[in-house]
Design a protein around this motif. Sequence first.
Motif, PDB file in Angstrom:
ATOM      1  N   ASP A  54      39.942  32.683  40.513  1.00  0.00           N
ATOM      2  CA  ASP A  54      39.642  32.585  41.940  1.00  0.00           C
ATOM      3  C   ASP A  54      40.892  33.015  42.719  1.00  0.00           C
ATOM      4  OD1 ASP A  54      38.333  32.064  44.273  1.00  0.00           O
ATOM      5  OD2 ASP A  54      38.570  29.877  44.175  1.00  0.00           O
ATOM      6  N   ILE A  55      40.698  33.559  43.912  1.00  0.00           N
ATOM      7  CA  ILE A  55      41.846  33.936  44.739  1.00  0.00           C
ATOM      8  C   ILE A  55      42.455  32.713  45.399  1.00  0.00           C
ATOM      9  CG2 ILE A  55      42.532  35.080  46.882  1.00  0.00           C
ATOM     10  CD1 ILE A  55      41.009  37.482  46.131  1.00  0.00           C
ATOM     11  N   ARG A  56      41.610  31.915  46.052  1.00  0.00           N
ATOM     12  CA  ARG A  56      42.103  30.762  46.807  1.00  0.00           C
ATOM     13  C   ARG A  56      42.223  29.535  45.916  1.00  0.00           C
ATOM     14  NH1 ARG A  56      44.205  32.410  51.686  1.00  0.00           N
ATOM     15  NH2 ARG A  56      42.835  33.989  52.630  1.00  0.00           N
ATOM     16  N   MET A  57      43.478  29.173  45.570  1.00  0.00           N
ATOM     17  CA  MET A  57      43.717  27.970  44.772  1.00  0.00           C
ATOM     18  C   MET A  57      45.006  27.308  45.239  1.00  0.00           C
ATOM     19  SD  MET A  57      42.734  28.939  40.826  1.00  0.00           S
ATOM     20  CE  MET A  57      43.973  30.210  40.747  1.00  0.00           C
ATOM     21  N   PRO A  58      45.138  25.994  45.035  1.00  0.00           N
ATOM     22  CA  PRO A  58      46.390  25.330  45.400  1.00  0.00           C
ATOM     23  C   PRO A  58      47.523  25.804  44.500  1.00  0.00           C
ATOM     24  CG  PRO A  58      44.955  23.826  44.193  1.00  0.00           C
ATOM     25  CD  PRO A  58      44.142  25.038  44.498  1.00  0.00           C
ATOM     26  N   GLY A  59      48.745  25.825  45.048  1.00  0.00           N
ATOM     27  CA  GLY A  59      49.876  26.313  44.276  1.00  0.00           C
ATOM     28  C   GLY A  59      49.817  27.832  44.182  1.00  0.00           C
ATOM     29  N   MET A  60      49.950  28.357  42.978  1.00  0.00           N
ATOM     30  CA  MET A  60      49.872  29.813  42.778  1.00  0.00           C
ATOM     31  C   MET A  60      48.449  30.296  43.007  1.00  0.00           C
ATOM     32  SD  MET A  60      50.666  32.004  39.269  1.00  0.00           S
ATOM     33  CE  MET A  60      52.453  31.934  39.407  1.00  0.00           C
ATOM     34  N   ASP A  61      48.267  31.278  43.920  1.00  0.00           N
ATOM     35  CA  ASP A  61      46.915  31.787  44.145  1.00  0.00           C
ATOM     36  C   ASP A  61      46.633  32.978  43.215  1.00  0.00           C
ATOM     37  OD1 ASP A  61      48.081  34.089  45.243  1.00  0.00           O
ATOM     38  OD2 ASP A  61      47.799  33.429  47.314  1.00  0.00           O
ATOM     39  N   GLY A  62      45.445  33.537  43.339  1.00  0.00           N
ATOM     40  CA  GLY A  62      45.029  34.620  42.444  1.00  0.00           C
ATOM     41  C   GLY A  62      45.864  35.874  42.560  1.00  0.00           C
ATOM     42  N   LEU A  63      46.321  36.195  43.772  1.00  0.00           N
ATOM     43  CA  LEU A  63      47.139  37.394  43.969  1.00  0.00           C
ATOM     44  C   LEU A  63      48.525  37.230  43.343  1.00  0.00           C
ATOM     45  CD1 LEU A  63      46.208  38.286  47.661  1.00  0.00           C
ATOM     46  CD2 LEU A  63      45.218  39.165  45.548  1.00  0.00           C
ATOM     47  N   ILE A  76      46.781  43.925  30.969  1.00  0.00           N
ATOM     48  CA  ILE A  76      45.831  42.810  30.864  1.00  0.00           C
ATOM     49  C   ILE A  76      44.841  42.868  32.028  1.00  0.00           C
ATOM     50  CG2 ILE A  76      45.545  40.297  30.888  1.00  0.00           C
ATOM     51  CD1 ILE A  76      48.322  40.057  29.646  1.00  0.00           C
ATOM     52  N   PRO A  77      43.529  42.971  31.763  1.00  0.00           N
ATOM     53  CA  PRO A  77      42.553  43.036  32.859  1.00  0.00           C
ATOM     54  C   PRO A  77      42.412  41.673  33.550  1.00  0.00           C
ATOM     55  CG  PRO A  77      41.635  43.869  30.786  1.00  0.00           C
ATOM     56  CD  PRO A  77      42.892  43.123  30.450  1.00  0.00           C
ATOM     57  N   LEU A  78      42.467  41.682  34.887  1.00  0.00           N
ATOM     58  CA  LEU A  78      42.291  40.451  35.655  1.00  0.00           C
ATOM     59  C   LEU A  78      41.179  40.662  36.671  1.00  0.00           C
ATOM     60  CD1 LEU A  78      45.032  38.075  36.946  1.00  0.00           C
ATOM     61  CD2 LEU A  78      43.077  38.617  38.378  1.00  0.00           C
ATOM     62  N   ILE A  79      40.149  39.817  36.579  1.00  0.00           N
ATOM     63  CA  ILE A  79      38.995  39.881  37.490  1.00  0.00           C
ATOM     64  C   ILE A  79      39.138  38.759  38.512  1.00  0.00           C
ATOM     65  CG2 ILE A  79      36.479  39.742  37.667  1.00  0.00           C
ATOM     66  CD1 ILE A  79      36.435  40.616  34.661  1.00  0.00           C
ATOM     67  N   LEU A  80      39.103  39.111  39.788  1.00  0.00           N
ATOM     68  CA  LEU A  80      39.258  38.121  40.850  1.00  0.00           C
ATOM     69  C   LEU A  80      37.905  37.683  41.401  1.00  0.00           C
ATOM     70  CD1 LEU A  80      42.268  39.710  42.765  1.00  0.00           C
ATOM     71  CD2 LEU A  80      42.302  37.569  41.452  1.00  0.00           C
ATOM     72  N   VAL A  81      37.814  36.395  41.699  1.00  0.00           N
ATOM     73  CA  VAL A  81      36.621  35.836  42.341  1.00  0.00           C
ATOM     74  C   VAL A  81      37.020  35.435  43.752  1.00  0.00           C
ATOM     75  CG1 VAL A  81      34.882  34.023  42.284  1.00  0.00           C
ATOM     76  CG2 VAL A  81      35.723  35.005  40.134  1.00  0.00           C
ATOM     77  N   THR A  82      36.259  35.889  44.731  1.00  0.00           N
ATOM     78  CA  THR A  82      36.670  35.694  46.118  1.00  0.00           C
ATOM     79  C   THR A  82      35.519  35.250  47.005  1.00  0.00           C
ATOM     80  OG1 THR A  82      37.552  36.851  48.053  1.00  0.00           O
ATOM     81  CG2 THR A  82      36.269  38.152  46.538  1.00  0.00           C
ATOM     82  N   GLY A  97      46.269  46.714  41.011  1.00  0.00           N
ATOM     83  CA  GLY A  97      46.119  46.627  39.565  1.00  0.00           C
ATOM     84  C   GLY A  97      45.079  45.668  39.044  1.00  0.00           C
ATOM     85  N   ALA A  98      44.342  44.954  39.934  1.00  0.00           N
ATOM     86  CA  ALA A  98      43.265  44.091  39.460  1.00  0.00           C
ATOM     87  C   ALA A  98      42.173  44.949  38.825  1.00  0.00           C
ATOM     88  CB  ALA A  98      42.687  43.265  40.612  1.00  0.00           C
ATOM     89  N   TYR A  99      41.490  44.410  37.817  1.00  0.00           N
ATOM     90  CA  TYR A  99      40.463  45.186  37.127  1.00  0.00           C
ATOM     91  C   TYR A  99      39.162  45.237  37.937  1.00  0.00           C
ATOM     92  CZ  TYR A  99      37.220  46.792  33.558  1.00  0.00           C
ATOM     93  OH  TYR A  99      36.267  47.509  32.879  1.00  0.00           O
ATOM     94  N   ASP A 100      38.772  44.118  38.531  1.00  0.00           N
ATOM     95  CA  ASP A 100      37.500  44.051  39.272  1.00  0.00           C
ATOM     96  C   ASP A 100      37.533  42.807  40.151  1.00  0.00           C
ATOM     97  OD1 ASP A 100      34.962  44.655  40.120  1.00  0.00           O
ATOM     98  OD2 ASP A 100      33.978  44.232  38.206  1.00  0.00           O
TER      99      ASP A 100
END
Length: 450
Positions: A54-63, A76-82, A97-100
Amino acid sequence: MTTPTVLFSEDDDALRFATAQALELAGFTVQSFNRAEALLASITGVFDGVIVSDIRMPGMDGLELLAAVRSIDPGIPLILVTGHGDVPLAVKALKDGAYDFLSKPFAIDHLTSSVERAIEHRTLQIENRRLRAAADLGDARDPLLGTSIAMARLRASIRQLAAADVDVLIEGETGVGKEVVAAQIHRFSKRAGRPFIAVNCAAWVDSSFEVELFGHASEAVAHHRSARRGMIAASSGGTLLLDEIDSLPLAMQARLLRVIEEREVQPLGAERPEAVNLRVIATSKSDLEQAARAGTFRLDLVHRLATTRLRVPALRERGDDIRLLFDVFVEEAKEQFGKPDFAVPAEHLASLRLHDWPGNIRELRNRAFALVLHDGENGGAQEEAADDLKSRVALYEAALIKEALLRSDGRVGEAIKRLGLPRKTFYDKVSRLGIDITALRRPDLKEPMR
């Protein structure tokens, strides 16, 4: 085989549990985390799976996770949920560089489909790295790459023949690597520190070839006052390779027979022959006994050459070596054309074992280079489209010419020499086959092509 692993980061407990369960039902091994920091800490060694976060998370976010993962391994492929409002962020992340990315709410089959594609991409990427490492090792120790039984036998035969110091006739189809095999026999022999002189018999055009091969005495040739040492004499102490000897005319065969029988060479215009200490290796793409019966090759020369015979297997006989070599050539082409991110389309990989590769390794290398050069669009599909003999011959001619140009970095003069063609014939073929010479020129080559 191990089940592909998905590292999943989501701070919503219910959503994390449901998504992880759905991915497990789809056949993946899932490790789920409620914090991105914990996910990042779990990546040790070479991670061969996929990350979903997920993108929005406490502490370190997805980005921030994306940046940290790329610092470990950008592959390493990283798929973001937003959420809907974060779509612009996700689009920017794709550029970084995000995969999807997937927008909430998403259908689980969309997620599993994206993960499957990412797993396939990562698996191919790791395999390519392994093959590249093997290729680098092979370049240093043995250029005859391959793990097939046929290649293992060939390498063993090369070692045995190298120690025997006898003349060898190497037989095999065009493009299988006969000259490389000859060079390896020399490399492992006691003559390794001495000259290895390769003579391209297919390049015979006129009397100038005879002069290059046998040399001449002073003033024996017009406009040449000084004597010239030929390639045969230059190979004394080492190995003389007569490449494609089946292409030589009968008159030249007679002169070579004396060299092989007597181990002496007489330059043009010289009063007496010169003794030479050499090992002769000849290559042939055709059956020399059959050629002798047809009257195009001397039978006595066949007997002299074939003290020992060695057959190089065709590419279609080498099983999984086809894929290994193809991946090595793709990596080579990516480096040459400056396309490090190119990925081979799956349909091209599936077709590798279906083709019989009449041009063998040369054709395979051409296919790989054409595929990378044209970004995967019809990069060799035309070769499979033509079944009639005339079309296949034309395609093979084009493949050889393109390969010569690629190996010469676009220098036409050098390519013509490699092919052994008169300049006019070369340009006639280039025109007839529709070959774009400029497209095969190395970008940083400053020398104009002639």
